[in-house]
Enzyme design. Structure first.
Site, PDB file in Angstrom:
ATOM      1  N   LYS A  96      63.142 -28.489  -6.015  1.00 28.27           N
ATOM      2  CA  LYS A  96      63.974 -28.436  -7.219  1.00 28.27           C
ATOM      3  C   LYS A  96      63.521 -27.283  -8.124  1.00 28.27           C
ATOM      4  CE  LYS A  96      65.897 -32.493  -6.138  1.00 28.27           C
ATOM      5  NZ  LYS A  96      65.126 -32.854  -4.943  1.00 28.27           N
ATOM      6  N   LYS A 117      68.424 -34.993 -12.306  1.00 28.29           N
ATOM      7  CA  LYS A 117      67.810 -35.339 -11.025  1.00 28.29           C
ATOM      8  C   LYS A 117      66.291 -35.368 -11.157  1.00 28.29           C
ATOM      9  CE  LYS A 117      69.687 -31.789  -8.882  1.00 28.29           C
ATOM     10  NZ  LYS A 117      70.014 -30.760  -7.853  1.00 28.29           N
ATOM     11  N   ARG A 119      75.101 -26.349   2.609  1.00 28.04           N
ATOM     12  CA  ARG A 119      73.766 -26.050   3.118  1.00 28.04           C
ATOM     13  C   ARG A 119      73.848 -24.736   3.901  1.00 28.04           C
ATOM     14  NH1 ARG A 119      69.323 -28.889   4.511  1.00 28.04           N
ATOM     15  NH2 ARG A 119      69.475 -29.503   2.314  1.00 28.04           N
ATOM     16  N   ARG A 175      78.772 -30.305   2.652  1.00 24.85           N
ATOM     17  CA  ARG A 175      78.704 -31.766   2.610  1.00 24.85           C
ATOM     18  C   ARG A 175      79.709 -32.223   1.559  1.00 24.85           C
ATOM     19  NH1 ARG A 175      73.017 -31.037   2.604  1.00 24.85           N
ATOM     20  NH2 ARG A 175      73.391 -29.807   0.758  1.00 24.85           N
ATOM     21  N   ARG A 210      77.685 -36.842  -5.300  1.00 23.99           N
ATOM     22  CA  ARG A 210      76.676 -36.255  -4.419  1.00 23.99           C
ATOM     23  C   ARG A 210      77.280 -35.964  -3.052  1.00 23.99           C
ATOM     24  NH1 ARG A 210      72.550 -41.045  -4.527  1.00 23.99           N
ATOM     25  NH2 ARG A 210      74.564 -42.079  -4.176  1.00 23.99           N
ATOM     26  N   ASP A 232      70.807 -25.004  -0.911  1.00 26.68           N
ATOM     27  CA  ASP A 232      71.941 -25.819  -1.321  1.00 26.68           C
ATOM     28  C   ASP A 232      72.729 -25.022  -2.347  1.00 26.68           C
ATOM     29  OD1 ASP A 232      71.139 -27.808   0.339  1.00 26.68           O
ATOM     30  OD2 ASP A 232      70.380 -29.142  -1.216  1.00 26.68           O
ATOM     31  N   GLU A 278      69.359 -25.988  -5.023  1.00 26.25           N
ATOM     32  CA  GLU A 278      68.051 -26.372  -4.510  1.00 26.25           C
ATOM     33  C   GLU A 278      67.645 -25.400  -3.404  1.00 26.25           C
ATOM     34  OE1 GLU A 278      67.472 -30.425  -3.316  1.00 26.25           O
ATOM     35  OE2 GLU A 278      68.468 -31.243  -5.105  1.00 26.25           O
ATOM     36  N   ASN A 306      65.416 -25.843  -0.094  1.00 24.94           N
ATOM     37  CA  ASN A 306      64.733 -26.821   0.748  1.00 24.94           C
ATOM     38  C   ASN A 306      63.800 -26.118   1.727  1.00 24.94           C
ATOM     39  OD1 ASN A 306      66.287 -29.568   0.191  1.00 24.94           O
ATOM     40  ND2 ASN A 306      67.781 -27.913   0.187  1.00 24.94           N
TER      41      ASN A 306
END
Length: 314
Positions: A124, A159, A209, A224, A232, A272, A280, A282
């Site tokens: 994050k 978050k 993603r 997504r 979400r 993301d 984000e 990852n």
């Protein structure tokens, strides 16, 4: 090559959708030997970082997808590559194992992603290093600062900093009667920092993603799509995965970020992206290989192993 995967227990992996399993299958198909190192099986003794590693072979059968041989004790330097694939939580135990793997690298081991880079890039918080790529964002435990942020932007996402899979994420609006209790709950009454980001309406078109491998951009993004009534897009939260060719905006973001992150030693990254904003970064165990391959025919796992072979030769 001898490739070791540091990962969650083999018995818990869902082979039909697991990215790590896809990596293993691709590596074996290219003639490499596989080893699994489960949590708690890496240790330092007399200055040497060693592991109880399990040799294994994999198959295309998703129900009985692996067979193992007897566990052997090896220094991490015995492997040509060690792939870090342990899922969060990113707790202190996770931090401690990055120190062990970092020490192993000092001894000559090749670890991907680089442990120090993983530790320094909270999935994050690390977006804050790239202000040109993100929406308005604050990180704080102050209720007053969070309320001011919502007042300014009218619609926001809160978050936790240590979650995964969309857990603990709230959408809050200016007139939300539950705003104070949400702040109190997420910040543990002002004792724990959280992230607030301006709500991005483009989420309805998917939380994308985008995968980066050794500075190379995978040519498909995995959008997504949130369920009806859901904010979400995470697949763990019921998001529907849809592989798409990269847009011009996606490609621009991906190429810029790929150069920056590969330079830090981050071999595999899952960005993301919502709309044209990175939300984000990852770096622990990015997923999406299986879904992209199934929908497009592009073998992401094979690209991963080919780029790994190149990186190890350097």
């Amino acid at each position: 090559m001898k490739i070791a995967f540091h990962l969650d227990p083999l018995a818990k992996l869902k082979a039909y959708k697991d990215t790590t399993v896809a990596m293993m299958r691709a590596a074996q198909a290219r003639g490499h030997s596989l080893f699994a190192i489960e949590p708690g099986n890496v240790f330092c003794r007399n200055g040497s970082v060693q592991a109880n590693a399990v040799p294994l072979t994999v198959s295309a059968d998703d129900h009985h997808w692996y067979d193992v041989a007897a566990t052997i004790l090896l220094p991490l330097t015995a492997f040509d590559a060690v792939i870090e694939r342990k899922d969060p939580p990113f707790d202190m135990e996770y931090v401690y194992h990055t120190y062990l793997f970092e020490r192993a690298m000092d001894q000559g081991a090749r670890v991907f992603n680089r442990p120090g880079a993983v530790r320094d890039n909270n999935e994050k918080m690390s977006i804050l290093k790239h202000p040109d790529m993100i929406a308005p964002t604050v990180v704080t435990r102050s209720a007053a600062v969070l309320r001011e942020f919502v007042d300014e932007h009218k619609d926001a996402i809160f978050k936790p900093l240590d979650g995964m899979g969309g857990s603990g994420i709230f959408r809050v609006r200016e007139a939300d009667a539950n705003l104070n209790v949400i702040i109190e709950t997420l910040t543990l009454l002002g004792t724990q920092s959280i992230m607030a980001q301006r709500y991005l309406p483009a989420i309805v078109d998917g939380d994308k993603r985008i995968l980066l491998i050794a500075g190379e951009v995978v040519p498909y993004a995995l959008a997504r799509i949130p369920m009806t009534g859901e904010n979400r897009g995470n697949m763990a939260a019921g998001g529907r995965p849809e592989a798409r060719p990269m847009t011009e905006s996606d490609q621009r973001i991906a190429e810029t970020m790929a150069k920056r992150l590969w330079a830090e030693g981050l071999f595999l990254v899952g960005l993301d992206v919502i709309g044209d904003k990175v939300t984000e970064i990852n770096v622990t165990s990015p997923t999406g290989f299986v879904e992209i391959a199934a929908q497009t025919g592009f073998d992401v796992a094979d690209l991963f192993i080919r780029n790994l072979e190149t990186a190890v030769k350097r």
